[in-house]
Write a protein that holds these residues in place. Structure first.
Motif, PDB file in Angstrom:
ATOM      1  N   ASN A 108      12.434   5.966  -0.829  1.00  0.00           N
ATOM      2  CA  ASN A 108      11.792   7.026  -1.610  1.00  0.00           C
ATOM      3  C   ASN A 108      10.391   7.364  -1.114  1.00  0.00           C
ATOM      4  OD1 ASN A 108      13.969   7.153  -3.465  1.00  0.00           O
ATOM      5  ND2 ASN A 108      13.151   5.314  -4.441  1.00  0.00           N
TER       6      ASN A 108
ATOM      7  N   THR B  63       0.810  -1.225   0.000  1.00  0.00           N
ATOM      8  CA  THR B  63       0.000   0.000   0.000  1.00  0.00           C
ATOM      9  C   THR B  63       0.840   1.270   0.000  1.00  0.00           C
ATOM     10  OG1 THR B  63      -0.114  -0.040   2.408  1.00  0.00           O
ATOM     11  CG2 THR B  63      -1.906  -1.103   1.219  1.00  0.00           C
ATOM     12  N   GLN B  64       2.114   1.160   0.429  1.00  0.00           N
ATOM     13  CA  GLN B  64       2.906   2.380   0.521  1.00  0.00           C
ATOM     14  C   GLN B  64       3.323   2.877  -0.853  1.00  0.00           C
ATOM     15  OE1 GLN B  64       4.091   4.287   3.476  1.00  0.00           O
ATOM     16  NE2 GLN B  64       4.255   5.616   1.693  1.00  0.00           N
ATOM     17  N   LYS B  65       2.953   4.110  -1.176  1.00  0.00           N
ATOM     18  CA  LYS B  65       3.386   4.717  -2.438  1.00  0.00           C
ATOM     19  C   LYS B  65       4.755   5.365  -2.210  1.00  0.00           C
ATOM     20  CE  LYS B  65      -0.114   3.695  -4.715  1.00  0.00           C
ATOM     21  NZ  LYS B  65       0.001   2.928  -5.938  1.00  0.00           N
ATOM     22  N   THR B  66       5.482   5.598  -3.276  1.00  0.00           N
ATOM     23  CA  THR B  66       6.712   6.379  -3.138  1.00  0.00           C
ATOM     24  C   THR B  66       6.474   7.765  -3.725  1.00  0.00           C
ATOM     25  OG1 THR B  66       7.647   5.846  -5.277  1.00  0.00           O
ATOM     26  CG2 THR B  66       8.028   4.263  -3.519  1.00  0.00           C
ATOM     27  N   LEU B  67       7.383   8.667  -3.438  1.00  0.00           N
ATOM     28  CA  LEU B  67       7.235  10.021  -3.959  1.00  0.00           C
ATOM     29  C   LEU B  67       7.343  10.037  -5.478  1.00  0.00           C
ATOM     30  CD1 LEU B  67       9.252  11.916  -1.239  1.00  0.00           C
ATOM     31  CD2 LEU B  67       6.815  12.081  -1.637  1.00  0.00           C
ATOM     32  N   PHE B  68       8.065   9.038  -6.038  1.00  0.00           N
ATOM     33  CA  PHE B  68       8.195   8.959  -7.500  1.00  0.00           C
ATOM     34  C   PHE B  68       6.836   8.764  -8.175  1.00  0.00           C
ATOM     35  CE2 PHE B  68      12.753   7.237  -7.058  1.00  0.00           C
ATOM     36  CZ  PHE B  68      13.222   8.538  -6.999  1.00  0.00           C
TER      37      PHE B  68
ATOM     38  N   ALA C 181       4.946  10.299   1.254  1.00  0.00           N
ATOM     39  CA  ALA C 181       4.029   9.637   0.320  1.00  0.00           C
ATOM     40  C   ALA C 181       2.973   8.859   1.110  1.00  0.00           C
ATOM     41  CB  ALA C 181       4.807   8.703  -0.599  1.00  0.00           C
ATOM     42  N   PRO C 182       1.765   8.774   0.571  1.00  0.00           N
ATOM     43  CA  PRO C 182       0.686   8.109   1.307  1.00  0.00           C
ATOM     44  C   PRO C 182       0.714   6.597   1.124  1.00  0.00           C
ATOM     45  CG  PRO C 182      -0.142   8.870  -0.779  1.00  0.00           C
ATOM     46  CD  PRO C 182       1.310   9.278  -0.737  1.00  0.00           C
ATOM     47  N   ARG C 183      -0.124   5.928   1.910  1.00  0.00           N
ATOM     48  CA  ARG C 183      -0.415   4.525   1.643  1.00  0.00           C
ATOM     49  C   ARG C 183      -1.798   4.492   1.011  1.00  0.00           C
ATOM     50  NH1 ARG C 183       1.316   0.997   6.846  1.00  0.00           N
ATOM     51  NH2 ARG C 183       0.085  -0.504   5.703  1.00  0.00           N
ATOM     52  N   ILE C 184      -1.948   3.675   0.001  1.00  0.00           N
ATOM     53  CA  ILE C 184      -3.254   3.570  -0.651  1.00  0.00           C
ATOM     54  C   ILE C 184      -3.863   2.255  -0.194  1.00  0.00           C
ATOM     55  CG2 ILE C 184      -4.482   3.523  -2.842  1.00  0.00           C
ATOM     56  CD1 ILE C 184      -2.979   6.122  -2.505  1.00  0.00           C
TER      57      ILE C 184
ATOM     58  N   PHE D  11       4.314  10.195  -7.713  1.00  0.00           N
ATOM     59  CA  PHE D  11       3.589  11.457  -7.859  1.00  0.00           C
ATOM     60  C   PHE D  11       4.349  12.476  -8.696  1.00  0.00           C
ATOM     61  CE2 PHE D  11       2.012   9.420  -4.113  1.00  0.00           C
ATOM     62  CZ  PHE D  11       0.646   9.565  -4.247  1.00  0.00           C
TER      63      PHE D  11
END
Lengths: 382, 247
Positions: B43, A373-378, B241-244, A380
């Motif tokens: 990141n 679930t964790q997105k990275t800043l990349f 950065a968020p968790r989705i 975005f």
């Protein structure tokens, strides 16, 4: 607390662990009140700490778990071998010098020991240390050989201004294996304020100290490029290890199957993990640190950082607790095998479930949902 | 070239802000300020920091770059007290940074800047929702959520005119809603994103010292925290950065 978390430490308050005392097997040993022969290792008990008792382990065979695995010994062979081993006991003050000499030597020393009475059969298992069958109180002990000491061991044990943590990492850097280092720690040969340390504590302490340092190096390395899944099994302990690209995270999920040693009627699952810092002692106990050491050694050798999910599934084939070295060697074996390489996390999870033979470990993982679930800043910056 | 004198407390504050995310960074010296920007290994989080020359008692520098072992700096700064004057002196040829305070003189070997990750470029994102809140209130909310869960939702409810934080554990639930009275300012645009508390806990400790933290939010977008350090002579920005949530 469940049996799978206590592992014979006596947390239930019963005088003897009902599980370890199942193994009061019978052994025909000629009761003798003296011993002359090899003493490859030292054992210090933890009972009554700080007033502990301990002594040499006496056997003509080697006390070398990696060699047992390499020779393909079965679990019965090992229990048999250990059942013939004598654990000398004495209050440690009197014997410290002799015990240190045994620990220092890179090859087993011969000793001559007289016991107060003929040795008795007393097969003891505990989760951390390899089992020992016979025990006898020592009246008099002489070391017959001179110790052969590795140069690195000599230098580091002689330096009483060197802290135990640095000493352990220096020894590991000098290619001294953790089995030797824990011998030195247990006999009080490392650190500034030196003490005799119960052997089971020393084993885990060394695993922890060495792997914590490796971890700090791994953190600085570039991340792994792909997902890798490793697998190996010894003595009914199947290790499946997922390495994922990313910074250092470690999670271990331990599954004791039905009718396995600490499992009982139902399956018992214990999970624990860490990031950069580890708080408190793991509920998985010594196995957690032994497995972490083996994985950290691998990552250091390939000079990559990674997120680690390690599954240990134990079947009923593992009928006697042999010690945490089983997990250390099983994980080392796994990391030696060639991995299944995957492009995505989902593929890696599927591969791990296939290798483990079941998939419900996934529900106990906290790290996997985090990675999913964790997105990275990349994500975005497109 | 860098030669500067600063209150040790202010410098420590700056180093702590960076140390929350990374263990090493490239520090840029400019004629009128020190600047750095770094992302963590995964990141997921980014820190940008600028410390203006006005934060220093004395400052002279030329444009340059040095590789700083943040973890080591943090340990050294731990020895200094509030009000101690700290003098920084960069010895370019030897690649060492000299730290002098109260008669102590540390000479720290710098890291080779080329071995440290390049400065990330910040993603261009629109975060319409904005709330300004005291740093200690924010940190307390993060700590409260960490007791029951490993993730927290931050959001703005434009109807109720509140900035809220919500965490869901396996069995427990916690919600804190702050109305306009309890906030310094609020731009009521609907927003909600989920974040990992692992990162927020470390950031929270740093933000707790700030009087005002500006929180910028979107829907399933990163969060930006911005706050002043060094009595307004420096500024820190965190981007996370968020968790989705999987469906």
């Amino acid at each position: 607390m469940r049996c799978a978390e206590c592992k014979g430490r006596g947390m239930c308050g019963l005088p003897r662990c009902p599980i370890t005392s199942r193994f009061h097997a019978q052994l025909r040993a000629k009761p003798s009140d003296h011993y002359m022969g090899g003493a490859p290792a030292v054992f210090i008990g933890s009972y009554g700490y700080p007033k502990v008792s301990g002594g040499p382990l006496m056997t003509g065979d080697l006390n070398d778990p990696p060699a047992w695995v390499a020779q393909g010994m079965t679990i019965d062979d090992i229990v048999g071998l250990r059942a013939r081993t004598i654990r000398g006991t004495s209050d440690t003050g009197r014997l410290t010098g002799s015990l240190q000499e045994i620990a220092l030597s890179s090859s087993p020393l011969d000793v001559e020991v007289r016991f107060t009475k003929p040795v008795g059969f007393d097969l003891r298992f505990d989760g951390t240390v390899a089992p020992v069958g016979l025990s006898g109180a020592i009246r008099k002990m002489d070391v017959l050989d001179n110790a052969r000491v590795d140069r690195a061991v000599d230098r580091i044990t002689a330096d009483s201004d060197l802290g135990a943590v640095e000493a352990c990492t220096l020894l590991h850097d000098s290619a001294i294996d953790v089995y030797r280092i824990s011998e030195l720690l247990t006999t009080g040969l490392l650190g500034r304020k030196r003490h005799i340390v119960p052997t089971r504590w020393a084993i885990t302490a060394v695993d922890d100290m060495v792997s914590t340092r490796l971890k700090k190096e791994i953190v600085r390395m570039p991340p792994l490029e792909e997902y890798r899944v490793f697998c190996a099994e010894i003595y009914g302990n199947r290790i499946v290890c997922i390495l994922a690209p990313g910074d250092w995270r470690y999670e271990m999920i331990e599954i004791w199957g039905r009718q396995s040693l600490w499992g009982g009627e139902t399956e018992a699952i214990v999970a624990d993990g860490e990031g950069l810092k580890k708080r408190g002692y793991s509920p998985i106990a010594g196995a957690y640190y032994s497995a972490r050491l083996a994985v950290a050694e691998y990552l250091e050798s390939i000079r990559r950082s990674a997120r680690v999910v390690l599954i240990r599934s134990v079947s009923s084939d593992y009928w006697a607790p042999l010690g945490t070295w089983v997990i250390r060697e099983a994980t080392r074996n796994a990391m030696k095998n060639s991995p299944v390489v995957c492009a995505t996390l989902d593929e890696a999870i599927a591969a791990a479930s296939r290798l483990a033979g079941f998939s419900h470990w996934l529900g106990h993982s906290r790290l996997i949902p985090q990675m999913k679930t964790q997105k990275t800043l990349f994500d975005f910056s497109g | 070239m860098l030669k500067a004198t600063i209150d040790a407390e202010i410098f420590r504050e700056s180093i702590d802000a960076i140390a929350a995310l990374v263990t090493e960074c490239r520090l840029h010296t400019e004629e009128d300020m020190l600047v750095t920007r770094a992302v963590d290994t995964a990141n997921v989080a980014m820190v940008s920091l600028e410390l203006k020359s006005t934060a220093f008692d004395a400052y002279s520098a030329t444009a340059g770059e040095l590789g700083l072992d943040i973890a080591k700096m943090k340990n050294i700064l731990g020895m200094m007290g509030r009000g101690d004057a700290l003098t920084l002196n960069l010895l370019d040829e030897e690649r060492k940074l000299e730290l002098a305070f109260k008669g102590y003189k540390y000479s720290i070997t710098l890291l080779d800047a080329s071995t440290i990750r390049k400065d990330p470029s910040p993603p261009t994102i629109e975060l319409p929702g904005k709330a300004v809140i005291s740093g200690s209130a924010l940190n307390n909310a993060i700590k409260a959520a960490a007791v029951i869960s490993d993730k927290i939702a931050l959001g703005i409810d434009p109807d109720a005119m509140t900035f809220y934080m919500e965490a869901e554990g396996d069995t427990d639930h916690i919600k804190l809603a702050l109305g306009e009275d309890e906030l310094v300012a609020l731009n009521p645009v609907g927003a909600r994103s989920l974040f990992s508390l692992d990162y927020l806990k470390d950031m929270g400790k740093v933000m707790a010292k700030a009087d005002e933290v500006e929180v910028n939010l979107g829907v399933d977008h990163p969060v930006k925290f911005a706050f002043d350090i060094a009595d307004g002579n420096g500024r820190v920005e965190y981007l996370l950065a968020p968790r989705i949530e999987a469906d």
